[in-house]
Design a protein around this motif. Structure first.
Motif, mmCIF file in Angstrom:
data_model
loop_
_atom_site.group_PDB
_atom_site.id
_atom_site.type_symbol
_atom_site.label_atom_id
_atom_site.label_comp_id
_atom_site.label_asym_id
_atom_site.label_seq_id
_atom_site.Cartn_x
_atom_site.Cartn_y
_atom_site.Cartn_z
ATOM 1 N N UNK A 78 -8.484 1.270 -0.425
ATOM 2 C CA UNK A 78 -6.993 0.842 -0.920
ATOM 3 C C UNK A 78 -6.166 2.121 -1.076
ATOM 4 N N UNK A 79 -4.959 1.912 -0.681
ATOM 5 C CA UNK A 79 -4.221 3.198 -0.955
ATOM 6 C C UNK A 79 -2.988 2.719 -1.221
ATOM 7 N N UNK A 80 -2.464 3.602 -2.470
ATOM 8 C CA UNK A 80 -0.979 2.982 -2.881
ATOM 9 C C UNK A 80 0.118 3.808 -2.189
ATOM 10 N N UNK A 81 1.172 3.237 -1.926
ATOM 11 C CA UNK A 81 2.052 3.756 -1.148
ATOM 12 C C UNK A 81 3.418 3.455 -2.074
ATOM 13 N N UNK A 82 4.177 4.471 -2.206
ATOM 14 C CA UNK A 82 5.377 4.406 -3.159
ATOM 15 C C UNK A 82 6.663 5.007 -2.401
ATOM 16 N N UNK A 83 7.675 4.398 -2.400
ATOM 17 C CA UNK A 83 8.702 4.940 -1.923
ATOM 18 C C UNK A 83 9.360 6.144 -2.605
ATOM 19 N N UNK A 84 9.746 7.084 -1.699
ATOM 20 C CA UNK A 84 10.416 8.458 -2.272
ATOM 21 C C UNK A 84 9.295 9.402 -2.699
ATOM 22 N N UNK A 85 9.801 10.637 -3.034
ATOM 23 C CA UNK A 85 8.969 11.565 -3.319
ATOM 24 C C UNK A 85 8.444 11.370 -4.614
ATOM 25 N N UNK A 86 7.514 10.520 -4.908
ATOM 26 C CA UNK A 86 6.848 10.427 -6.236
ATOM 27 C C UNK A 86 5.754 11.459 -6.708
ATOM 28 N N UNK A 87 5.652 12.541 -6.084
ATOM 29 C CA UNK A 87 4.278 13.428 -6.223
ATOM 30 C C UNK A 87 4.260 13.885 -7.620
ATOM 31 N N UNK A 88 5.177 14.252 -8.262
ATOM 32 C CA UNK A 88 5.233 14.942 -9.701
ATOM 33 C C UNK A 88 4.979 13.838 -10.633
ATOM 34 N N UNK A 89 5.542 12.741 -10.248
ATOM 35 C CA UNK A 89 5.466 11.556 -11.219
ATOM 36 C C UNK A 89 4.157 10.929 -11.236
ATOM 37 N N UNK A 90 3.655 10.795 -9.942
ATOM 38 C CA UNK A 90 2.357 9.959 -10.035
ATOM 39 C C UNK A 90 1.301 11.058 -10.623
#
Lengths: 110, 313
Positions: A78-90
């Protein structure tokens, strides 16, 4: 009072305990992909299958104010997929919540 | 320019606000030189394991020395170290205002550094080494005086300091030799049309790194999560829009993983393939270690789904 060195010690005690209080085994890969225009997509791969990814994505969506989904992949699970550049947030979120240690996060992309 | 590199400025700003708890740099793999400064001050607050492999050994030694020195003459130290080094002391001193100022300085430096590549980094290291040295001179006097008369036990830190002191004295070129000696030309990245990017001196860069162009190509494409190919006059065409700075970040990560020796950080290494695994053999220290294989991992669908469906059927 017992002498510490003479106590019998179960060598596997740590391993058993370590399993449930520790968080992740492998690396968590955080990637970014470009879409059309200046839109991007962030994928989070490698979160342990023991977690309910749907709940994770639900709170992520709320936290980062973006949309997201869980994608089932035959090879990567399972892979999470988020819209936008959420790299630092995540990254911040995963460490704050305690799902992964900072050194387990591997951020890819530019 | 403004549109695409929206990443970095926000990143820096974020860090300024909440820099204490989370070691984002470690997570981001410490791409650019500017960030390389930061983990030190964070590390003084939060000791993360990830930080260890990123700083050069020299730096961390320097840090140790500095930390110890701080109690005697903090002010002097701050005066003496104009560059990023004093972040460490400031953070330890727990003076929020001071910290803020230092951080600002650090960011301006980071910006400066991004323009010219590794060379500045080298200079920076050189500066730091010099600083360390000058401090050490003072330190030695302190220490020797504190040890000399009494026959009290030496502390570990004192001995450690002394060892490095001696090492530096005996071979002064070691500090200089430690620096990564890349003088790389910056990547020439141009836009081709609206959706593609051309990486003009890709072959040159692969050649200067002594790596197969294909290996570098695989890494770049996997890391950027796109597709691309070489064109007729030996330049790389990548799908998507990329700024030179972004490519530079990826190249830096490549160098860290696949070019510099993981033990001694010398760039004189050979990458060999051995039973499906890549091994990095160091020419200068002889160490040999396996490196991560290049995996592009999960790729989300970004194109038109209809087109994909049409292709498969």
């Amino acid at each position: 009072m017992s002498i510490q060195n003479l106590n019998t010690r179960d060598p596997f005690a740590d391993a058993i305990k370590g399993n449930d209080d520790d968080i992740q085994d492998g690396l968590v890969h955080i990637r970014i992909q470009q879409r059309n225009g200046r839109k991007t997509l962030t994928t989070v791969q490698g979160l342990s299958a023991e977690y309910d990814l749907k709940k994770i994505v639900r709170s992520c969506k709320k936290e980062f104010a973006c949309n997201g989904t869980v994608i089932e992949h035959p090879e990567y699970g399972e892979v999470l997929q988020l819209q936008g550049d959420q790299r630092e947030n995540i990254c911040q979120w995963l460490t704050k919540v305690g799902l992964a240690k900072p050194d387990q996060l591997k951020v890819h992309g530019f | 320019m403004e549109g695409e590199d929206g990443f970095d400025p926000t990143l820096l700003k974020k860090k300024k606000k909440k820099k204490t708890t989370f070691d984002l740099d470690a997570a981001l793999g410490l791409d650019d030189a500017g960030k390389k400064e930061d983990p030190k001050d964070e590390a003084s607050a939060v000791s993360t394991a990830a930080e260890v492999d990123d700083n050069l050994d020299l730096e961390s030694f320097g840090k140790k020395k500095k930390k110890k020195k701080k109690p005697f003459n903090l002010d002097e130290l701050e005066g003496a170290l104009p560059d990023g080094a004093d972040d460490a002391t400031a953070a330890a001193a727990e003076d929020p205002e001071e910290e803020e100022i230092n951080l600002d300085m650090d960011f301006t430096m980071a910006k400066k550094k991004k323009k010219s590549k590794k060379k500045d980094l080298d200079e920076l290291f050189a500066d730091k080494v010099d600083d360390d040295k000058s401090e050490d001179k003072e330190n030695v006097e302190d220490n020797s005086s504190s040890w000399a008369g009494s026959d009290r036990d030496y502390t570990y830190d004192e001995l450690l300091k002394r060892v490095f002191e001696i090492i530096l004295d005996k071979n002064p070129d070691m500090a200089a030799g430690r620096k990564p000696k890349f003088v790389m030309r910056p990547p020439q990245v141009l836009r081709v049309g609206t959706k593609k990017t051309s990486f003009a001196n890709f072959m040159d860069i692969a050649k200067t790194l002594h790596r197969l162009p294909k290996h570098l190509l695989d890494f770049l494409l996997a890391e950027l999560g796109t597709s691309g190919s070489m064109d007729g006059n030996q330049q790389l065409i990548i799908k998507g829009r990329f700024q030179p700075k972004q490519i530079e970040n990826v190249l830096r990560r490549y160098i860290k993983e696949y070019v510099t020796c993981h033990t001694c950080r010398s760039p004189e290494t050979i990458l060999q393939k051995d039973t499906r695994l890549f091994f990095l053999q160091c020419e200068s220290c002889g160490s040999r270690c396996s490196v991560a294989s290049i995996k592009s991992g999960f790729q989300a669908v970004t194109g038109k789904r209809a087109a994909i469906r049409a292709k498969t059927t």
